[in-house]
Enzyme design. Structure first.
Site, PDB file in Angstrom:
ATOM      1  N   GLU A 194       0.827  -1.213   0.000  1.00  0.00           N
ATOM      2  CA  GLU A 194       0.000   0.000   0.000  1.00  0.00           C
ATOM      3  C   GLU A 194       0.859   1.259   0.000  1.00  0.00           C
ATOM      4  OE1 GLU A 194      -2.685  -0.199   3.307  1.00  0.00           O
ATOM      5  OE2 GLU A 194      -4.064  -1.551   2.286  1.00  0.00           O
ATOM      6  N   GLU A 282      -6.566  -7.136  -0.816  1.00  0.00           N
ATOM      7  CA  GLU A 282      -6.909  -6.912   0.597  1.00  0.00           C
ATOM      8  C   GLU A 282      -8.264  -6.207   0.686  1.00  0.00           C
ATOM      9  OE1 GLU A 282      -3.639  -5.536   3.104  1.00  0.00           O
ATOM     10  OE2 GLU A 282      -5.047  -4.274   4.207  1.00  0.00           O
TER      11      GLU A 282
END
Length: 356
Positions: A194, A282
């Site tokens: 991320e 995710e």
């Protein structure tokens, strides 16, 4: 996972006040998740040829989709570990647990999340601990091969924010694992979880090209997953300038359904229109912090969007950490052989979805 939402505390106070005056019912705060899920914790004997990997073999990217050895579109339905750096993640990464996920949850893919700079992270820990992290990844890869499941090796940047910060260490890591697993068709590589802190797509793209080049020296065809700006949410931005010169590249988006709603789903739709190959590595039905309330209505919209477009996904996370995103209750002491009573509300919802 994402930053905590700044106004969450204020919203909570408003909800509490509403409850006191009978305006909002407790049920409205956490939508009902079906309890019609029964797990025995038992494992099954399945011939390799009938497992998901056994049937579909090495995957490749065609258009916006993953396709199998016969060119047929396939959809990964996975679960992510919590960080294998911590005791809320590491113990659950074992062959028996993965087999439970395969046999009773409907899971065909497992994501091994290895943090880079957080506690005991690969880039900040000592050599002995680094070796343990590599060994735990190996446990997952070997179990996945035996069970006919795909495995994603996740370079889980978070506090580092900009993947270039540890680029040299990332290249060394992926050189090691790409060489070790060069013959394993069930292994996928996620090279930056991320990107955040305002890191631009141009910077991420530069990092990605550098790491992809290393992996391709040892594996010319493995699926490589690239994170996108703003906590892997701005896939629309990446779709305007995708990585060229390499095949079998996918781009990740993440969502936490109680926070990320229509505007984020529109980003995914834009990326698909621009022909960007997407995978959701995710997600959860809770808030972006990984905690707080659930929004199963929003989560259902996300699932419909992904299923309609055959986008693969992995749910965060196989853990007993006391937070909303955990698929197991904090009281669960088992590291495999999971039974119905071990599942959290999020776990029950997920298993019901995956088994349909």
């Amino acid at each position: 996972m994402k930053k905590k939402i700044l106004l969450r505390g204020l919203c909570s106070l408003v909800l509490v006040g509403a409850l006191l005056f009978g305006v909002v019912s407790p049920a409205a705060m956490v939508p009902h998740a079906s309890a019609a899920v029964k797990l025995t914790g038992k494992r099954k004997t399945i011939a390799f040829g009938k497992t998901f990997y056994g049937k579909h073999g090495k995957l490749k990217v065609k258009g916006t989709k993953l396709v199998d050895k016969a060119g047929k579109a396939v959809q990964l339905k996975g679960v992510s570990s919590h960080g294998i750096n911590w005791d809320v993640g590491e113990p659950f990464v074992n062959e028996k647990a993965l087999q439970n996920l395969r046999d009773e949850w409907g899971v065909n893919c497992f994501r091994v999340a290895m943090y880079t700079e957080d506690y005991n992270g690969y880039c900040v820990t000592d050599n002995a601990s680094r070796k343990k992290l590599l060994n735990k990844i190996d446990v997952a890869v070997k179990a996945g091969k035996k069970l006919g499941m795909y495995v994603i090796i996740d370079w889980h940047i978070l506090n580092d924010g900009n993947p270039k910060k540890n680029q040299s260490k990332a290249k060394a890591f992926f050189k090691k694992v790409a060489n070790k697993y060069r013959g394993e068709g069930h292994v996928l590589y996620e090279i930056c979880n991320e990107p955040n802190g305002g890191t631009k797509w141009k910077t991420i793209k530069s990092y990605a090209k550098s790491v992809i080049k290393v992996i391709r020296k040892y594996n010319k065809n493995a699926i490589i997953i690239v994170g996108t700006p703003n906590w892997s949410q701005d896939v629309d931005v990446a779709s305007k300038s995708p990585i060229t010169g390499y095949k079998n590249i996918m781009y990740s988006f993440h969502f936490y359904a109680a926070t990320h709603k229509d505007s984020y789903r529109n980003k995914v739709k834009t990326a698909l229109k621009n022909k960007l190959p997407l995978i959701c590595t995710e997600f959860s039905a809770c808030e972006a912090s990984g905690n707080g309330s659930y929004d199963f209505s929003s989560a259902n919209k996300w699932m419909s969007l992904m299923n309609k477009n055959k986008i693969g996904y992995c749910c965060w996370s196989l853990s007993n950490k006391p937070e909303s995103a955990s698929l197991l209750k904090s009281s669960c002491k088992r590291t495999s052989g999971f039974k119905t009573k071990d599942l959290s509300r999020m776990g029950r919802w997920l298993v019901e979805k995956y088994r349909k």
